[in-house]
Design a protein around this motif. Sequence first.
Motif, PDB file in Angstrom:
ATOM      1  N   SER A 153       0.827  -1.199   0.000  1.00  0.00           N
ATOM      2  CA  SER A 153       0.000   0.000   0.000  1.00  0.00           C
ATOM      3  C   SER A 153       0.870   1.262   0.000  1.00  0.00           C
ATOM      4  O   SER A 153       0.621   2.200  -0.756  1.00  0.00           O
ATOM      5  CB  SER A 153      -0.926  -0.064   1.220  1.00  0.00           C
ATOM      6  N   LEU A 154       1.933   1.265   0.815  1.00  0.00           N
ATOM      7  CA  LEU A 154       2.858   2.403   0.857  1.00  0.00           C
ATOM      8  C   LEU A 154       3.539   2.586  -0.494  1.00  0.00           C
ATOM      9  O   LEU A 154       3.570   3.676  -1.070  1.00  0.00           O
ATOM     10  CB  LEU A 154       3.912   2.167   1.951  1.00  0.00           C
ATOM     11  N   SER A 155       4.077   1.478  -1.012  1.00  0.00           N
ATOM     12  CA  SER A 155       4.812   1.512  -2.267  1.00  0.00           C
ATOM     13  C   SER A 155       3.924   2.012  -3.410  1.00  0.00           C
ATOM     14  O   SER A 155       4.344   2.836  -4.224  1.00  0.00           O
ATOM     15  CB  SER A 155       5.345   0.107  -2.553  1.00  0.00           C
ATOM     16  N   SER A 156       2.680   1.546  -3.459  1.00  0.00           N
ATOM     17  CA  SER A 156       1.828   1.955  -4.571  1.00  0.00           C
ATOM     18  C   SER A 156       1.285   3.367  -4.371  1.00  0.00           C
ATOM     19  O   SER A 156       1.098   4.091  -5.350  1.00  0.00           O
ATOM     20  CB  SER A 156       0.718   0.942  -4.818  1.00  0.00           C
ATOM     21  N   ALA A 157       1.073   3.795  -3.118  1.00  0.00           N
ATOM     22  CA  ALA A 157       0.604   5.174  -2.892  1.00  0.00           C
ATOM     23  C   ALA A 157       1.626   6.152  -3.446  1.00  0.00           C
ATOM     24  O   ALA A 157       1.276   7.165  -4.050  1.00  0.00           O
ATOM     25  CB  ALA A 157       0.370   5.434  -1.407  1.00  0.00           C
ATOM     26  N   ILE A 158       2.908   5.846  -3.255  1.00  0.00           N
ATOM     27  CA  ILE A 158       3.987   6.714  -3.733  1.00  0.00           C
ATOM     28  C   ILE A 158       3.949   6.820  -5.261  1.00  0.00           C
ATOM     29  O   ILE A 158       3.907   7.904  -5.827  1.00  0.00           O
ATOM     30  CB  ILE A 158       5.364   6.182  -3.254  1.00  0.00           C
ATOM     31  N   LEU A 159       3.899   5.650  -5.906  1.00  0.00           N
ATOM     32  CA  LEU A 159       3.951   5.638  -7.364  1.00  0.00           C
ATOM     33  C   LEU A 159       2.666   6.189  -7.980  1.00  0.00           C
ATOM     34  O   LEU A 159       2.706   6.961  -8.944  1.00  0.00           O
ATOM     35  CB  LEU A 159       4.219   4.211  -7.843  1.00  0.00           C
TER      36      LEU A 159
END
Lengths: 198, 198
Positions: free
Chosen positions: B43-49
Amino acid sequence: MDYYSKQISKLIEEFSSLPGIGAKSAQRLAFHVLNMPLEQVESLSSAILEAKKNVKYCKFCYTLTDDDVCPICKDTARNHKVIMVVENTRDLAAYEKTGKFEGVYHVLHGAISPMLGIGPNDIKLKELMIRLEQDVDEVIIATNSSLEGETTAMYISKLIKPTGIKVTRIASGVPVGGDLEYIDEVTLLRALEGRTVL
Amino acid sequence: MDYYSKQISKLIEEFSSLPGIGAKSAQRLAFHVLNMPLEQVESLSSAILEAKKNVKYCKFCYTLTDDDVCPICKDTARNHKVIMVVENTRDLAAYEKTGKFEGVYHVLHGAISPMLGIGPNDIKLKELMIRLEQDVDEVIIATNSSLEGETTAMYISKLIKPTGIKVTRIASGVPVGGDLEYIDEVTLLRALEGRTVL
């Protein structure tokens, strides 16, 4: 967070959930990311996911590493008969930085804490005892000098003593460069108890 | 960073490249991520991208938003004839939090800074002038009260004055709750110059 659009709010929220990052820093980080070139953002995003997916425990010392066996456990030049027990990988790195320890490590991933309901089975202690079935000369307990760290050190030493393996504990005392007047009483007492002849 | 495996080092390095995150915090964040459940990390990784990929400028006010037009510019209840000019989306959010401004915004994405080589063409100033061809009653300049913010305010006001549109500048002075003895001289002088009759 209603002042920002949905995806920005989501990003700020994700950043604020990380330790040590408050609402203001999370906003600053979010807008920094939005202003970064896309390839840098992709690199950050994938570093997070890839590290989580690929990092695992070393099958000997249980430190976090990319391979089955960590570089330290692979290193035949090191003394595999001296094991330093630490609470986590960061503590291992702290000792590695000194460059003076030539043995190997065992990472517990925590410390016994009756307060938090963390018992001996919740840390990598059984795994340590299995390692001790091999030929080991010394176990150095380098858990923190907090209540939990001390409890864990005590527990481990009692567990190991019957095996006849030498168990030691890192010294507790005044940090180098520390100013006595700013150091807590418990540390001062420890330093006094642990005094050495000059 | 040699004390950690490749992917952990990479992650620490990525975190340390973010503003306000030093070497120690980057380590703490990295190990926090490694200990988070996989779905949270995803979730963190995709929120950034996703935020980077989908957030764009509002086609009217140039704030960062998910849609073509931001919620404020879409809102017909607001007064579209009063435009507050701010340096960035965070400043916009700061004014939105007051809940008292009923006009719309224009986000410059920067301020004029001869020192840093940022000129009028490097910020969304032309875009503001184009908006002013519509029917506008007032432009409130709310750039920061830094050297760059003041320079920008001055420049914009000179640009707008010939059009006959009213140009105002937010007041500069002692912050509410501010203790005079801790406030710099320039602010104190501004507060004096800007005094009002009671």
